[in-house]
Design an enzyme around this catalytic site. Structure first.
Site, PDB file in Angstrom:
ATOM      1  N   HIS A  96       0.850  -1.194   0.000  1.00  0.00           N
ATOM      2  CA  HIS A  96       0.000   0.000   0.000  1.00  0.00           C
ATOM      3  C   HIS A  96       0.887   1.246   0.000  1.00  0.00           C
ATOM      4  O   HIS A  96       2.049   1.204   0.420  1.00  0.00           O
ATOM      5  CB  HIS A  96      -0.924  -0.002   1.209  1.00  0.00           C
ATOM      6  N   GLU A  98       0.906   4.002   1.792  1.00  0.00           N
ATOM      7  CA  GLU A  98       1.418   4.472   3.076  1.00  0.00           C
ATOM      8  C   GLU A  98       2.500   3.545   3.624  1.00  0.00           C
ATOM      9  O   GLU A  98       3.479   3.997   4.226  1.00  0.00           O
ATOM     10  CB  GLU A  98       0.297   4.694   4.094  1.00  0.00           C
ATOM     11  N   CYS A 124      -6.079   1.110   5.534  1.00  0.00           N
ATOM     12  CA  CYS A 124      -6.638  -0.147   6.026  1.00  0.00           C
ATOM     13  C   CYS A 124      -6.118  -0.376   7.447  1.00  0.00           C
ATOM     14  O   CYS A 124      -5.276   0.376   7.944  1.00  0.00           O
ATOM     15  CB  CYS A 124      -6.225  -1.297   5.104  1.00  0.00           C
ATOM     16  N   CYS A 127      -2.194  -0.895   7.616  1.00  0.00           N
ATOM     17  CA  CYS A 127      -1.434   0.349   7.457  1.00  0.00           C
ATOM     18  C   CYS A 127      -1.639   1.273   8.656  1.00  0.00           C
ATOM     19  O   CYS A 127      -0.721   2.007   9.034  1.00  0.00           O
ATOM     20  CB  CYS A 127      -1.813   1.035   6.150  1.00  0.00           C
TER      21      CYS A 127
END
Length: 172
Positions: A96, A98, A124, A127
Site C-alpha cells: 500500500h 502508506e 486499512c 497500514c
C-alpha cells in the site's frame, strides 16, 4: 508621571494582543487547510506512478513543511510491475502507498515522529498499525476506503484525522 504612562501603554498593548490573538489563530487554521489541500493534490499526482489498475493510491509524509517521504501502491522493488492477477484481483504482496512511504523512511536518515501523512485513500487496518508505530500524529485523506477499521484504530490511538473530499481539493 512615568509609572502611570508605562502602565497605560502596557494595558493598551495587552488589549491589542488579546484582540489580535483570535484572528491569528483563524488565519493559521485557514493556512493549514490550504496546505492540507495542496499536499493531498500532490499525493493524487504521485498516485499516477502506480501500475495498479484497480486503484491508484499516493501518499506523502510531511514534517515541518517538508516532504520527507512518498509512496504509491505497487509491487516490491525488483518484482514485475503487475499488481493484479489474471482474475483482476490484487496480488497479496502488493504494498500500500502508506506502507511504501513509511518503509522508505526506515531506509533514510529521517523519522516520521509527529509527521503528517497525506494519502488519497483512508488506510486499512494493517497500514493504520504502521502509522501508529511510525509516530505519525496526523492523517489527512481524500477518499474513504470501503472498510473503516483503519480509521477507527487511528482514532483510538488519538491520531488527528482529517477527511477532505476530492470535490473540495480544487483551488486553495
Amino acid at each position: 508621571m512615568g509609572f502611570k504612562f508605562f502602565t497605560y501603554i502596557y494595558i493598551n498593548i495587552s488589549v491589542f494582543f488579546i484582540t489580535l490573538r483570535p484572528k491569528i489563530l483563524v488565519m493559521s487554521i485557514d493556512k493549514q487547510l490550504i496546505l492540507d489541500k495542496r499536499y493531498l493534490r500532490m499525493a493524487a499526482i504521485w498516485a499516477e506512478n502506480s501500475y495498479c489498475k484497480r486503484r491508484r493510491v499516493g501518499a506523502l509524509i510531511v514534517k515541518d513543511k517538508m516532504i520527507i517521504s512518498d509512496g504509491y501502491n505497487g509491487t516490491p522493488a525488483g518484482f514485475e510491475n503487475i499488481c493484479e492477477d489474471e482474475n483482476g484481483e490484487t496480488k497479496p504482496y502488493v504494498l500500500h502507498a502508506e506502507a511504501n512511504a513509511i518503509t522508505k523512511i526506515a531506509c533514510s536518515n529521517n523519522n516520521s515522529k509527529n509527521a503528517t501523512l497525506y494519502i488519497t485513500a483512508s488506510p486499512c487496518i494493517e497500514c493504520a498499525k504502521l502509522i501508529i508505530q511510525a509516530g505519525i500524529k496526523r492523517v489527512v485523506y481524500s477518499e474513504k476506503y470501503r472498510l473503516s477499521d483503519g480509521i477507527e484504530l487511528l482514532e483510538r490511538a488519538m491520531i488527528e484525522i482529517l477527511y477532505i473530499g476530492k470535490d473540495e481539493l480544487d483551488g486553495g
